[in-house]
Write a protein that holds these residues in place. Sequence first.
Motif, mmCIF file in Angstrom:
data_model
loop_
_atom_site.group_PDB
_atom_site.id
_atom_site.type_symbol
_atom_site.label_atom_id
_atom_site.label_comp_id
_atom_site.label_asym_id
_atom_site.label_seq_id
_atom_site.Cartn_x
_atom_site.Cartn_y
_atom_site.Cartn_z
ATOM 1 N N LEU A 260 -4.768 -4.994 10.994
ATOM 2 C CA LEU A 260 -5.408 -6.099 10.281
ATOM 3 C C LEU A 260 -6.570 -5.612 9.412
ATOM 4 O O LEU A 260 -6.765 -6.097 8.295
ATOM 5 N N ALA A 261 -7.325 -4.663 9.943
ATOM 6 C CA ALA A 261 -8.480 -4.159 9.186
ATOM 7 C C ALA A 261 -8.033 -3.501 7.887
ATOM 8 O O ALA A 261 -8.645 -3.712 6.824
ATOM 9 N N GLY A 262 -6.953 -2.719 7.956
ATOM 10 C CA GLY A 262 -6.443 -2.069 6.756
ATOM 11 C C GLY A 262 -5.891 -3.069 5.764
ATOM 12 O O GLY A 262 -6.078 -2.931 4.545
ATOM 13 N N ALA A 263 -5.204 -4.087 6.276
ATOM 14 C CA ALA A 263 -4.661 -5.129 5.400
ATOM 15 C C ALA A 263 -5.788 -5.890 4.706
ATOM 16 O O ALA A 263 -5.704 -6.191 3.505
ATOM 17 N N TRP B 79 1.195 -4.338 12.536
ATOM 18 C CA TRP B 79 1.005 -3.796 11.198
ATOM 19 C C TRP B 79 0.644 -2.317 11.197
ATOM 20 O O TRP B 79 -0.187 -1.865 10.404
ATOM 21 N N THR B 80 1.311 -1.581 12.109
ATOM 22 C CA THR B 80 1.096 -0.126 12.174
ATOM 23 C C THR B 80 2.404 0.652 12.099
ATOM 24 O O THR B 80 2.381 1.881 12.140
ATOM 25 N N LYS B 81 3.553 -0.036 11.988
ATOM 26 C CA LYS B 81 4.841 0.654 11.958
ATOM 27 C C LYS B 81 5.373 0.774 10.529
ATOM 28 O O LYS B 81 5.399 -0.196 9.771
ATOM 29 N N SER B 82 5.811 1.979 10.201
ATOM 30 C CA SER B 82 6.435 2.209 8.898
ATOM 31 C C SER B 82 7.915 2.529 9.059
ATOM 32 O O SER B 82 8.574 2.981 8.123
ATOM 33 N N ASP B 83 8.443 2.275 10.260
ATOM 34 C CA ASP B 83 9.864 2.472 10.523
ATOM 35 C C ASP B 83 10.225 1.671 11.762
ATOM 36 O O ASP B 83 9.381 1.468 12.647
ATOM 37 N N GLY B 84 11.478 1.212 11.835
ATOM 38 C CA GLY B 84 11.896 0.418 12.979
ATOM 39 C C GLY B 84 11.105 -0.876 13.053
ATOM 40 O O GLY B 84 10.481 -1.314 12.097
ATOM 41 N N GLY B 85 11.116 -1.502 14.223
ATOM 42 C CA GLY B 85 10.372 -2.743 14.401
ATOM 43 C C GLY B 85 10.891 -3.863 13.512
ATOM 44 O O GLY B 85 11.972 -3.788 12.925
ATOM 45 N N PRO C 112 0.798 -1.230 0.000
ATOM 46 C CA PRO C 112 0.000 0.000 0.000
ATOM 47 C C PRO C 112 0.829 1.279 0.000
ATOM 48 O O PRO C 112 0.317 2.353 -0.320
ATOM 49 N N GLY C 113 2.103 1.177 0.395
ATOM 50 C CA GLY C 113 2.968 2.356 0.313
ATOM 51 C C GLY C 113 3.673 2.752 1.587
ATOM 52 O O GLY C 113 4.525 3.646 1.575
ATOM 53 N N LYS C 114 3.339 2.083 2.706
ATOM 54 C CA LYS C 114 3.945 2.450 3.976
ATOM 55 C C LYS C 114 4.694 1.284 4.621
ATOM 56 O O LYS C 114 4.823 1.229 5.842
ATOM 57 N N GLY C 115 5.187 0.384 3.820
ATOM 58 C CA GLY C 115 5.942 -0.737 4.370
ATOM 59 C C GLY C 115 5.106 -1.607 5.272
ATOM 60 O O GLY C 115 4.041 -2.102 4.887
ATOM 61 N N GLY C 116 5.584 -1.788 6.528
ATOM 62 C CA GLY C 116 4.879 -2.643 7.476
ATOM 63 C C GLY C 116 3.640 -2.021 8.072
ATOM 64 O O GLY C 116 2.879 -2.699 8.781
#
Length: 226
Positions: free
Chosen positions: A51-54, A169-175, A42-46
């Motif tokens: 889950l709902a967005g995925a 599934w809410t992190k777009s950096d680190g993790g 979708p454009g933001k990595g992880g």
Amino acid sequence: MSLRLVLSASTAVAAAALIVGCGAMGASGGNPMGFFITSTNPGKGGDLGGLAGADRYCQSLAASVGAGNKTWRAYLSNAALNGQPAVNARDRIGNGPWRNAKGVVIATSVADLHSANAKVGKDTSLTEKGEVVSGFGDEVNRHDILTGSRPDGTLAVPDPGKDTTCGNWTKSDGGSAIVGHHDHKGTNPDPVANASWNSSHGTRGCSVDQLKQSGSAGLMYCFATN
């Protein structure tokens, strides 16, 4: 009746039959696909919007190829967090069987999917468009598919202070997130994990660039629950 009139009437009957046949085909369910790998992130990595967005993303990609009449779920696990229980990927995807975009049955049931009999591989784990996802040894490697799961499809429980699901599934950096090798190939020294379609290793982070470092484009598996 002239020959021209006879031909015209025959043509009209044939056209009507074709229309009825197409209508019946559409009414019977349309695209039989029940499994695919997302063609893009979708454009933001992880960060998939949880889950709902995925799930919404799986649904939208399925709809784009005529399979939106089914209920689609992302094959992702969630860690217990903020009072919410853990979620296992295997419990989210229905009972099967599942076919890919070419009509090939990749598994007949949840148990079959998580067995050595599963037909999940580079040639069968196609995108919603029916395309092969590049893998280990290709010019661009995209074989790391996000799952957050263990080989049996349950949550890869993180060690204290660690992450296996990019912060659910809410992190777009680190993790970090557990990924599987859709092509059963890679550099993991553990031969069993290296060949696992759903549980090979953790990523170096959850941003688009961090995912790329280990061969991931942030793609995920989607299954139809019905």
